[in-house]
Scaffold this motif. Structure first.
Motif, mmCIF file in Angstrom:
data_model
loop_
_atom_site.group_PDB
_atom_site.id
_atom_site.type_symbol
_atom_site.label_atom_id
_atom_site.label_comp_id
_atom_site.label_asym_id
_atom_site.label_seq_id
_atom_site.Cartn_x
_atom_site.Cartn_y
_atom_site.Cartn_z
ATOM 1 N N ALA A 225 0.816 -1.214 0.000
ATOM 2 C CA ALA A 225 0.000 0.000 0.000
ATOM 3 C C ALA A 225 0.854 1.271 0.000
ATOM 4 C CB ALA A 225 -0.969 -0.020 1.181
ATOM 5 N N PRO A 226 1.846 1.408 0.879
ATOM 6 C CA PRO A 226 2.686 2.615 0.822
ATOM 7 C C PRO A 226 3.413 2.760 -0.513
ATOM 8 C CG PRO A 226 2.981 1.496 2.917
ATOM 9 C CD PRO A 226 2.196 0.563 2.039
ATOM 10 N N GLU A 227 3.866 1.622 -1.080
ATOM 11 C CA GLU A 227 4.589 1.689 -2.347
ATOM 12 C C GLU A 227 3.707 2.203 -3.474
ATOM 13 O OE1 GLU A 227 7.860 -1.921 -1.698
ATOM 14 O OE2 GLU A 227 5.945 -2.327 -2.708
ATOM 15 N N VAL A 228 2.474 1.679 -3.586
ATOM 16 C CA VAL A 228 1.643 2.098 -4.712
ATOM 17 C C VAL A 228 1.201 3.549 -4.570
ATOM 18 C CG1 VAL A 228 0.877 -0.238 -5.263
ATOM 19 C CG2 VAL A 228 -0.508 1.171 -3.713
ATOM 20 N N VAL A 229 1.052 4.039 -3.346
ATOM 21 C CA VAL A 229 0.722 5.456 -3.165
ATOM 22 C C VAL A 229 1.869 6.331 -3.658
ATOM 23 C CG1 VAL A 229 0.231 7.273 -1.487
ATOM 24 C CG2 VAL A 229 -0.895 5.054 -1.263
ATOM 25 N N GLU A 230 3.093 5.968 -3.310
ATOM 26 C CA GLU A 230 4.254 6.725 -3.784
ATOM 27 C C GLU A 230 4.397 6.623 -5.297
ATOM 28 O OE1 GLU A 230 7.758 5.477 -1.779
ATOM 29 O OE2 GLU A 230 7.076 6.127 0.211
ATOM 30 N N LEU A 231 4.226 5.414 -5.834
ATOM 31 C CA LEU A 231 4.363 5.218 -7.275
ATOM 32 C C LEU A 231 3.317 6.011 -8.047
ATOM 33 C CD1 LEU A 231 5.056 1.367 -7.327
ATOM 34 C CD2 LEU A 231 6.688 3.173 -7.946
ATOM 35 N N ALA A 232 2.113 6.089 -7.511
ATOM 36 C CA ALA A 232 1.049 6.845 -8.184
ATOM 37 C C ALA A 232 1.389 8.330 -8.243
ATOM 38 C CB ALA A 232 -0.278 6.630 -7.465
ATOM 39 N N GLN A 233 1.945 8.870 -7.178
ATOM 40 C CA GLN A 233 2.362 10.271 -7.188
ATOM 41 C C GLN A 233 3.453 10.500 -8.232
ATOM 42 O OE1 GLN A 233 2.739 10.102 -2.621
ATOM 43 N NE2 GLN A 233 2.417 12.261 -3.032
ATOM 44 N N ASP B 166 -7.288 -6.203 -7.990
ATOM 45 C CA ASP B 166 -8.321 -6.177 -6.946
ATOM 46 C C ASP B 166 -8.704 -7.591 -6.540
ATOM 47 O OD1 ASP B 166 -10.126 -5.042 -5.166
ATOM 48 O OD2 ASP B 166 -11.741 -4.939 -6.627
ATOM 49 N N ASP B 167 -7.719 -8.471 -6.393
ATOM 50 C CA ASP B 167 -8.006 -9.863 -6.069
ATOM 51 C C ASP B 167 -8.480 -10.058 -4.639
ATOM 52 O OD1 ASP B 167 -7.305 -10.728 -8.614
ATOM 53 O OD2 ASP B 167 -5.188 -10.864 -8.076
ATOM 54 N N TRP B 168 -8.073 -9.175 -3.734
ATOM 55 C CA TRP B 168 -8.390 -9.389 -2.320
ATOM 56 C C TRP B 168 -9.168 -8.231 -1.719
ATOM 57 C CZ3 TRP B 168 -7.690 -14.229 -1.065
ATOM 58 C CH2 TRP B 168 -6.764 -14.978 -1.802
ATOM 59 N N MET B 169 -9.861 -7.482 -2.551
ATOM 60 C CA MET B 169 -10.797 -6.455 -2.102
ATOM 61 C C MET B 169 -10.146 -5.351 -1.270
ATOM 62 S SD MET B 169 -14.273 -8.678 -1.326
ATOM 63 C CE MET B 169 -13.579 -10.219 -0.766
ATOM 64 N N THR B 170 -8.892 -5.015 -1.588
ATOM 65 C CA THR B 170 -8.215 -3.912 -0.903
ATOM 66 C C THR B 170 -7.939 -2.743 -1.835
ATOM 67 O OG1 THR B 170 -6.021 -4.833 -1.373
ATOM 68 C CG2 THR B 170 -7.077 -5.508 0.691
ATOM 69 N N ALA B 171 -8.250 -2.896 -3.116
ATOM 70 C CA ALA B 171 -7.879 -1.868 -4.095
ATOM 71 C C ALA B 171 -8.511 -0.520 -3.792
ATOM 72 C CB ALA B 171 -8.271 -2.319 -5.498
ATOM 73 N N TRP B 172 -9.787 -0.519 -3.349
ATOM 74 C CA TRP B 172 -10.472 0.765 -3.160
ATOM 75 C C TRP B 172 -9.870 1.554 -2.000
ATOM 76 C CZ3 TRP B 172 -12.397 1.441 -7.527
ATOM 77 C CH2 TRP B 172 -12.964 0.383 -8.233
ATOM 78 N N ILE B 173 -9.358 0.859 -0.974
ATOM 79 C CA ILE B 173 -8.687 1.556 0.121
ATOM 80 C C ILE B 173 -7.408 2.205 -0.392
ATOM 81 C CG2 ILE B 173 -7.600 1.281 2.381
ATOM 82 C CD1 ILE B 173 -9.452 -1.115 2.841
ATOM 83 N N LYS B 174 -6.625 1.452 -1.150
ATOM 84 C CA LYS B 174 -5.383 1.992 -1.697
ATOM 85 C C LYS B 174 -5.658 3.150 -2.661
ATOM 86 C CE LYS B 174 -3.159 -2.555 -1.497
ATOM 87 N NZ LYS B 174 -2.625 -3.679 -2.315
ATOM 88 N N LEU B 175 -6.666 2.975 -3.515
ATOM 89 C CA LEU B 175 -6.975 4.020 -4.488
ATOM 90 C C LEU B 175 -7.470 5.292 -3.795
ATOM 91 C CD1 LEU B 175 -8.675 1.850 -7.243
ATOM 92 C CD2 LEU B 175 -6.552 3.149 -7.503
ATOM 93 N N THR B 176 -8.173 5.148 -2.683
ATOM 94 C CA THR B 176 -8.612 6.330 -1.939
ATOM 95 C C THR B 176 -7.415 7.068 -1.364
ATOM 96 O OG1 THR B 176 -10.739 5.303 -1.408
ATOM 97 C CG2 THR B 176 -10.037 7.143 -0.024
ATOM 98 N N ALA B 177 -6.434 6.318 -0.851
ATOM 99 C CA ALA B 177 -5.211 6.961 -0.369
ATOM 100 C C ALA B 177 -4.499 7.682 -1.507
ATOM 101 C CB ALA B 177 -4.290 5.917 0.263
ATOM 102 N N ILE B 178 -4.477 7.062 -2.683
ATOM 103 C CA ILE B 178 -3.870 7.703 -3.854
ATOM 104 C C ILE B 178 -4.629 8.971 -4.232
ATOM 105 C CG2 ILE B 178 -3.448 7.430 -6.335
ATOM 106 C CD1 ILE B 178 -2.867 4.456 -5.756
ATOM 107 N N ALA B 179 -5.964 8.901 -4.165
ATOM 108 C CA ALA B 179 -6.783 10.071 -4.518
ATOM 109 C C ALA B 179 -6.438 11.273 -3.648
ATOM 110 C CB ALA B 179 -8.271 9.733 -4.384
ATOM 111 N N MET B 180 -6.114 11.019 -2.390
ATOM 112 C CA MET B 180 -5.785 12.105 -1.466
ATOM 113 C C MET B 180 -4.413 12.710 -1.732
ATOM 114 S SD MET B 180 -8.525 12.364 0.403
ATOM 115 C CE MET B 180 -9.235 12.151 -1.230
#
Length: 265
Positions: free
Chosen positions: A11-19, A33-47
């Motif tokens: 999760a921390p890595e993909v937030v940094e990579l998205a920026q 989105d295999d384990w239903m965590t993508a929307w949490i990560k994407l929300t962090a990215i959105a912020m």
């Protein structure tokens, strides 16, 4: 053509990579989105971002609750100012976690789930809406909380991309929504795009999405890989660098992101 990146990592890595992707000129980032965590990560990215589109690649809708997906995606869309995209499909059979080994059953659950999402995102109140399908059965519920609080920012709804496979059922499904993910040769992409467009009854824009890998240090070669797909009608190229022998290629992904998209102009 637009250019996205399929991100893999913690999760921390993909937030940094998205920026970094936004800063390098990419148009979107997409998460498995295999384990239903993508929307949490994407929300962090959105912020932490302002411009890039945010989506999944892909959400196995037959394995997830449609109302969960509807609410989570709409919340992301609200928080991001209308940048969410849902890519929905059957999911990978080898990762089946709910005993649904029959692809026909999975396809039927996918179609029913997409119907529910389409209705809710078009404003059908969850608490004043009935549905009787083969797998989903909804009755009106009494509550003081209105479904309008879970409506997406985008109108008429969040864009839905589906797999544009070779089967006629996949072609028909793709024609009903906003985009088709087509993996194959440029010739295969062209043939399926034409078949899908022949069945479309909507005048709304339609995206054709493909994915692949291009070198970070040779812009001419990268453009040569992407150009035939653009000429065949692709509107999105998704850079995909999947795991290699179980080890996430975070260093390689960061290197490719920083080089920027493989633009053909």
């Amino acid at each position: 053509m637009k250019y996205g990146f399929i991100l893999i990592g913690t999760a921390p890595e993909v937030v940094e990579l998205a920026q970094e992707a936004e800063a390098a000129g990419w148009d979107g980032v997409f998460l498995p989105d295999d384990w239903m965590t993508a929307w949490i990560k994407l929300t962090a990215i959105a912020m932490r971002t302002q411009r890039i589109s945010l989506g999944t690649m892909l959400t196995p809708l037959p394995e997830q609750s449609p109302w969960y997906v509807a609410a989570q995606t709409a919340t992301l869309d609200q928080l991001s100012g209308g940048r969410a995209i849902l890519t929905a499909g059957l999911g990978v059979l080898e990762l089946d976690k709910f005993g649904m080994q029959d692809n026909k059953v999975r396809a039927q659950r996918l179609d029913e789930g997409l119907t529910l999402l389409d209705n809710w995102w078009h404003g059908k109140d969850l608490y004043d809406f009935t549905y009787e399908g083969r797998y989903y059965h909804l009755q009106k519920m009494q509550t003081n909380i209105g479904w309008h609080t879970h409506q997406p920012h985008q109108h008429p709804r969040i864009p839905i991309w589906v797999v544009g496979g070779a089967k006629q059922s996949q072609i028909r499904r793709a024609a009903s929504f906003d985009g088709a993910v087509i993996v194959g040769t440029p010739e295969e992409l062209y043939e399926r795009r034409v078949a899908i467009e022949a069945l479309r009854t909507h005048s709304t824009p339609f995206d054709v999405i493909t994915e692949g890998e291009t070198p970070p240090d040779d812009p001419a070669s990268a453009a040569a890989i992407v150009r035939p797909y653009a000429e065949a009608g692709a509107t999105w190229w998704l850079e995909s660098m999947w795991e290699l022998e179980g080890v996430t290629r975070t260093y390689d992904i960061r290197t490719r992101i920083s080089a920027g998209p493989p633009k053909i102009s």
